[in-house]
Design a protein around this motif. Structure first.
Motif, short mmCIF file in Angstrom:
data_model
loop_
_atom_site.label_atom_id
_atom_site.label_comp_id
_atom_site.label_asym_id
_atom_site.label_seq_id
_atom_site.Cartn_x
_atom_site.Cartn_y
_atom_site.Cartn_z
N LYS A 156 0.85 -1.19 0.00
CA LYS A 156 0.00 0.00 0.00
C LYS A 156 0.89 1.25 0.00
CE LYS A 156 -3.90 2.36 1.23
NZ LYS A 156 -5.10 2.40 2.03
N MET A 211 2.08 1.89 -3.34
CA MET A 211 0.97 2.42 -4.13
C MET A 211 0.84 3.91 -3.88
SD MET A 211 -2.82 0.90 -3.93
CE MET A 211 -2.52 -0.65 -3.24
N ALA A 258 -6.00 14.23 -0.51
CA ALA A 258 -7.46 14.25 -0.43
C ALA A 258 -8.01 12.86 -0.15
CB ALA A 258 -8.05 14.80 -1.73
N LEU A 259 -7.13 11.84 -0.16
CA LEU A 259 -7.58 10.50 0.23
C LEU A 259 -7.15 10.20 1.67
CD1 LEU A 259 -6.85 8.56 -3.07
CD2 LEU A 259 -9.07 9.23 -2.17
N GLY A 260 -6.74 11.24 2.39
CA GLY A 260 -6.44 11.07 3.81
C GLY A 260 -5.00 10.70 4.12
N VAL A 302 -9.99 14.70 5.97
CA VAL A 302 -10.49 13.49 5.33
C VAL A 302 -10.54 12.34 6.33
CG1 VAL A 302 -9.98 11.77 3.56
CG2 VAL A 302 -9.69 14.21 3.06
N GLU A 307 -5.82 -0.95 -7.90
CA GLU A 307 -4.98 -0.15 -7.01
C GLU A 307 -5.57 1.23 -6.79
OE1 GLU A 307 -0.44 -1.71 -7.63
OE2 GLU A 307 -1.30 -0.50 -9.21
N LYS A 326 -8.08 0.66 -4.17
CA LYS A 326 -7.52 0.29 -2.86
C LYS A 326 -6.85 1.47 -2.16
CE LYS A 326 -6.20 -3.49 -1.39
NZ LYS A 326 -6.46 -4.85 -0.93
N ILE A 327 -6.29 2.37 -2.96
CA ILE A 327 -5.58 3.49 -2.36
C ILE A 327 -6.54 4.38 -1.56
CG2 ILE A 327 -5.71 5.12 -4.28
CD1 ILE A 327 -2.81 5.83 -3.71
N GLY A 328 -7.85 4.30 -1.89
CA GLY A 328 -8.82 5.13 -1.18
C GLY A 328 -9.32 4.49 0.10
N GLU A 329 -8.91 3.25 0.33
CA GLU A 329 -9.42 2.48 1.47
C GLU A 329 -9.18 3.17 2.82
OE1 GLU A 329 -7.67 -1.34 1.42
OE2 GLU A 329 -9.54 -2.36 1.94
N GLN A 330 -10.24 3.26 3.62
CA GLN A 330 -10.12 3.81 4.98
C GLN A 330 -11.15 3.14 5.85
OE1 GLN A 330 -9.68 7.98 6.41
NE2 GLN A 330 -10.04 8.40 4.26
N ARG A 376 -13.51 4.94 -5.77
CA ARG A 376 -12.36 5.22 -4.90
C ARG A 376 -12.81 6.00 -3.67
NH1 ARG A 376 -7.86 8.71 -7.73
NH2 ARG A 376 -9.40 10.34 -7.44
#
Lengths: 285, 277, 394
Positions: A160, A163, A177-179, B78, B100, B103-107, B153
């Motif tokens: 990850k 990535m 913006a995705l934290g 966020v 990917e 997955k990169i947005g996963e929280q 995402r």
């Protein structure tokens, strides 16, 4: 013949080890780190000190780069982060100053002498490869470089974190913006680059000797690799190291006096026809 | 009274020296879908960026879920308030596969969140095309697929609020309808709060229950509900100055914003004309 | 945070800029020493400076006045060297200049001899251009390139095993390397020594990986390598050659690296043949006394370059004494033909060309016997050459 091929590979491996960190830092954080050579030297000096105090070479190969990486992280936080949002010229000047400062510190701490990191006795001697004797240590350098590059690719492609690093090299704002805390990413990437430089330093230590200007002298070749391969391209760097290492080694064997000319000529021609390098800048892959 | 999940009070934002938003105050209730309507350059996108912390707030307050997030860095906003920003340019990461990119947005979901947790499979259920192409480089997808990808995402982060900027931009009408339909479902099924900015106000009408009409410098001229809009189509039409706007705009952009009454009723699900049946 | 750092850096800067002012009695004789303390040649510069400092300590006073050595770092750059020399002469009012580690700085300062108007005696510059260069310019301590080449060829001639071998010539790719290689090839061919590559190979100055040359040498199947490599670089080449197992089959002759460089390279340099004026292997009372004094003062393996600079500086001090004052012309007059019985025997400055005539040793790097300096490597004397053998003729 086998020997010459191995020689080409060895020089390529050394160039790759040192330039790859520079490349990652530029690719992901868009920082041209002119102090990279000095961090390579720092790794070598840490390794030198550890080995001369009796630390096992392999342990030093692990610890010294981590220490160099830690220094890198601190430098990033203190010096580079505050001017990240300014023009690139600021970081160029600042990291140049940093390299002069670090090279000067070597003199204070380790003196100006030319030193060698003591090679582990298990890696002395030569190995018979199809009738050609080749030094064990050089074969070890090749193997270690392959491991480092494979490890790096695994990190970038399979985790990850990798990535996030690849994404950050393209649209950093979207990553935050995705934290994701981009400051931490930049810091980590700089640290990682310095760890890689440190590995290069320790590995080169027994072969190329350790002295204060070693990094700054190496930096130019690294930039040649970077420019030929395309700034910020990992595959480009691998390709370019192989090209430069091979051209230089073969040049010395067959043309002696023009070996370095060939390398720069190659760079000029490639830049003329492919101004962005072999694998153009953009996404980091 | 419904609770206000998102609240902007007297917000001022700058781009360099230009004072882009001058005293904006809006609110969005929990579970509500709100749209911001306005011409190009009035500050709609800047409003969304300010909420997400991507454009710094100079004055005023932004409150999300009761937290004063105005001066937080983006990643903290966020992480702690679960705002998902879906930009107009979509920002699919090139070099990352579709999988990917998701997955990169996963929280992990927010503490005490009622909704179900989003997984890769759930996203694939909504957007089967993404599953089909999960190994492909995200940047090689078509515009519509990319839009689905970035919405997916955003969902992977288990958002409470989604900030959707121009979801229809550059998409064929049939794709626009499909995307709008899915977003509408999402809001209904998952209790998602939505702030949408759209040029194509048929999409706004379909997605949102309440609309802010924004004029230059982020001034809100008025707010109206779907019922009020249906009753006074002219207000919206006039606000967006569709007629004289077309003189300056390219033809293609004009075609994207036909007046509601002119829209063919069958092909325009959710347009005001279609609603008033 | 940044403010704190800025303060730290400023403090450091101020500290480094503060001139060192040792408490010296009134009216000392000031000698300016320009040496390279930065970069690859720094070790040689340090050895030179230490030798001169030790000579000043042993000399004590000149004409009843204390000696004050003022050292400046030329960073290996001609421009810097001239600037530092000007500062020493015009600001510090030194009566003579000495030291100088690298040829380009030496030539640059010698070029300003008229303007500087003080005697300049280099202890380390090896270029033959210094022969009879200027009435105020002298060389004493280190031999010249041509003297070294003669000594190396003599070293081969005196050893039947070396004489049998054919030689591969490798040189640093700049003026010094070229002339060094050409001189060797010319002289060796005259004496009947076999040279494998009369056009010799040039190695780029920033070369880090020597394996292409090592491979070439292996495939050339020669018995010896003549390497005109700068002192700091030579151990790197030798070390890499040793990795390939070359040292077992091939003898390498070259300018001998400094003691510190040999120590750093360790075991792998064993077998490297070179020449020097002095090594701590020389078993005479004066040599032993110097070695012990150097060790006591600096706690480092006593280096060739240190003994050479010590000798040169002593000759200069004696000449000032003989001149009876600080008049440049009188000192220069006293230097011509001056002799000195130093750590490596009697050296003499030729009145003909202002440069030194000296005995020279052919040495081989070997594992050191137990010694007070903790050195792992010793430059073992294998042949002694007289000043007449080394030349040049007067």
């Amino acid at each position: 013949m086998i020997q010459i091929c191995l020689n080409c590979l060895l020089l390529s491996a050394l160039l790759l080890l040192i330039s790859i960190g520079l490349n990652i830092i530029y690719g992901i954080s868009r920082v041209v780190n002119l102090a990279h050579g000095s961090l390579y030297a720092l790794g070598a000096y840490f390794g030198y000190s550890m080995v001369s105090y009796g630390v096992n070479f392999y342990a030093a190969l692990l610890l010294a780069p981590l220490l160099a990486g830690l220094c890198g992280v601190v430098l990033e936080r203190l010096i580079i982060e505050p001017i990240r949002h300014r023009d690139m010229t600021y970081t160029l000047i600042l990291t140049y100053g940093l390299s002069v400062f670090i090279d000067g510190m070597f003199k204070f701490i380790w003196s100006d002498k030319v030193q060698f990191i003591q090679m582990p006795s298990s890696l002395r001697g030569t190995l018979n490869l199809f009738g050609v004797h080749y030094p064990n240590y050089r074969l070890f350098v090749l193997a270690a470089t392959v491991c480092v590059i494979l490890g790096l690719l695994a990190l970038l492609e399979k985790t990850k974190l990798g990535m996030i690093m690849r994404a950050a090299s393209t649209i950093p704002e979207m990553v935050s913006a995705l934290g994701v805390n981009m400051k931490l990413v930049h810091m980590g990437v700089f640290g990682l680059g310095c760890v890689l430089a440190g590995i290069g330093g320790v590995i080169a230590g027994p072969l190329l000797s350790v002295y204060p200007m070693m990094g700054s002298e190496m930096l130019l070749s690294c930039f040649v690799v970077l420019v030929i391969g395309g700034l910020g391209s990992l595959r480009g760097a691998i390709l370019a190291s192989l090209l430069v290492g091979t051209a230089q080694t073969l040049g010395f064997v067959f043309l002696t006096d023009f070996a370095m000319v060939i390398v720069y000529l190659m760079m000029a021609v490639i830049l003329l026809f492919m101004p962005k390098g072999l694998l153009a800048e953009g996404k980091f892959d | 009274m419904a609770t206000k999940l998102l609240e902007l009070e007297d917000v001022h934002t700058y781009y360099g020296d230009s004072h882009v938003i001058q005293g904006l105050s809006i609110y969005v209730n929990k579970g509500e879908a709100v749209s911001i309507l306005g011409r190009n350059g009035v500050g709609k996108t800047t409003t969304l960026r300010t909420i997400a912390g991507l454009t710094p707030l100079r004055r005023g307050t932004v409150r999300i879920g009761g937290k004063d997030t105005g001066h937080w860095p983006t990643h903290r906003i966020v992480k702690e308030t679960h705002v998902a920003y879906v930009p107009a340019e979509r920002n699919v990461f090139p070099g990352l596969s579709v999988k990917e990119n998701l997955k990169i947005g996963e929280q992990p979901p927010m503490n005490g969140s009622s909704g179900s947790r989003w997984t890769l499979d759930m996203v694939y259920e909504y957007f089967p095309i993404l599953k089909e192409r999960h190994l492909q480089d995200g940047s090689t997808l078509s515009g519509g697929e990319q839009q689905m990808l970035v919405i997916g995402r955003a969902l992977m982060g288990n958002p409470e609020i989604m900030l959707l900027d121009e979801p229809s931009q550059g998409l064929a009408p049939i794709v626009v309808a499909k995307v709008a339909e899915i977003v509408k479902q999402l809001c209904a099924l998952h209790g998602l709060t939505l702030v949408v900015v759209e040029q194509n106000f048929r999409v706004s009408y379909k997605l949102a229950q309440r609309h802010y009409l924004m004029d230059l410098k982020g001034q809100i001229k008025r707010s109206l509900t779907n019922e009020e809009w249906a009753a006074n189509e002219d207000i919206v039409k006039k606000h967006l100055s569709i007629d004289d706007g077309c003189v300056e705009k390219k033809d293609s952009e004009c075609r994207q914003v036909p007046a509601p009454s002119e829209a063919p009723s069958g092909a325009a699900p959710g347009g005001p004309g279609a609603v008033s049946k | 945070m940044r403010k704190g750092l800025a303060v730290c850096i400023s403090v450091l800067l101020v500290l480094t800029m503060m001139p060192l002012r040792p408490a010296v009695a009134a009216d000392p004789i000031k000698i300016g020493v320009v040496v390279t303390l930065t970069g690859m040649a720094a070790q040689l510069g340090i050895d030179n400076r230490n030798g001169i400092l030790l000579a000043a300590k042993h000399k004590g006073t000149i004409l009843g006045r204390p000696i004050q050595i003022i050292t400046e770092d030329d960073e290996g750059q001609s421009e810097t060297g001239i600037r530092k020399a000007e500062k020493l002469v015009f600001k510090d009012k030194v009566v003579a200049l000495s030291g100088v580690t690298v040829a380009n700085v030496g030539q640059a300062i010698a070029g300003e001899a008229d303007r500087l108007n003080v005697p300049f005696l280099t202890t380390n510059v090896m270029t033959p251009k210094f022969y009879g260069l200027h009435p105020l310019v002298f060389r004493c301590g280190q031999v010249a390139d041509d003297q070294m080449t003669v000594a190396q060829v003599m070293g081969i001639l005196k050893d039947p095993d070396l004489m049998k071998r054919s030689w591969y010539v490798l040189a640093d790719d700049y003026a010094w390397g070229h002339s060094c290689a050409e001189e060797f090839i010319k002289l060796a061919t005259e004496k009947g020594i076999k040279i494998k590559n009369p056009t010799y190979d040039n190695a780029a100055l920033n070369l880090v990986d020597w394996s292409p040359f090592v491979s070439k040498i292996i495939s050339a199947e020669v018995g010896g390598v003549y390497a005109c490599l700068r002192s700091p670089v030579a151990p790197r080449f030798v070390q890499q050659a040793a990795d390939f197992g070359l040292m077992e089959k091939v003898k390498i002759i070259g300018g001998t690296p400094s003691e510190a460089a040999l120590e750093a390279a360790g075991e792998s340099v064993v077998g490297l043949i070179g020449t020097c004026c002095w090594t701590w292997d020389i078993d005479t009372p004066k040599s032993k006394a110097f070695a012990e004094a150097y060790w006591k003062e600096f706690k480092e393996v006593p280096p060739s370059q240190g003994a050479q600079a010590y000798t040169g500086a002593f000759v200069l001090f004696n000449a000032i004494e003989k001149a009876g004052g600080t008049d440049p012309k009188k000192i220069a007059e006293a230097l011509k033909g001056a002799t000195f019985e130093g750590p490596y025997g009697e050296v003499r400055i030729s009145p003909k060309d202002n440069c030194m005539r000296t005995p020279v040793k052919v040495v081989v790097a070997e594992r050191a016997p137990k010694n007070p300096f903790g050195a792992k490597i010793i430059k073992k004397v294998v042949a002694s050459l007289t000043p007449e053998e080394v030349g040049p003729a007067e």
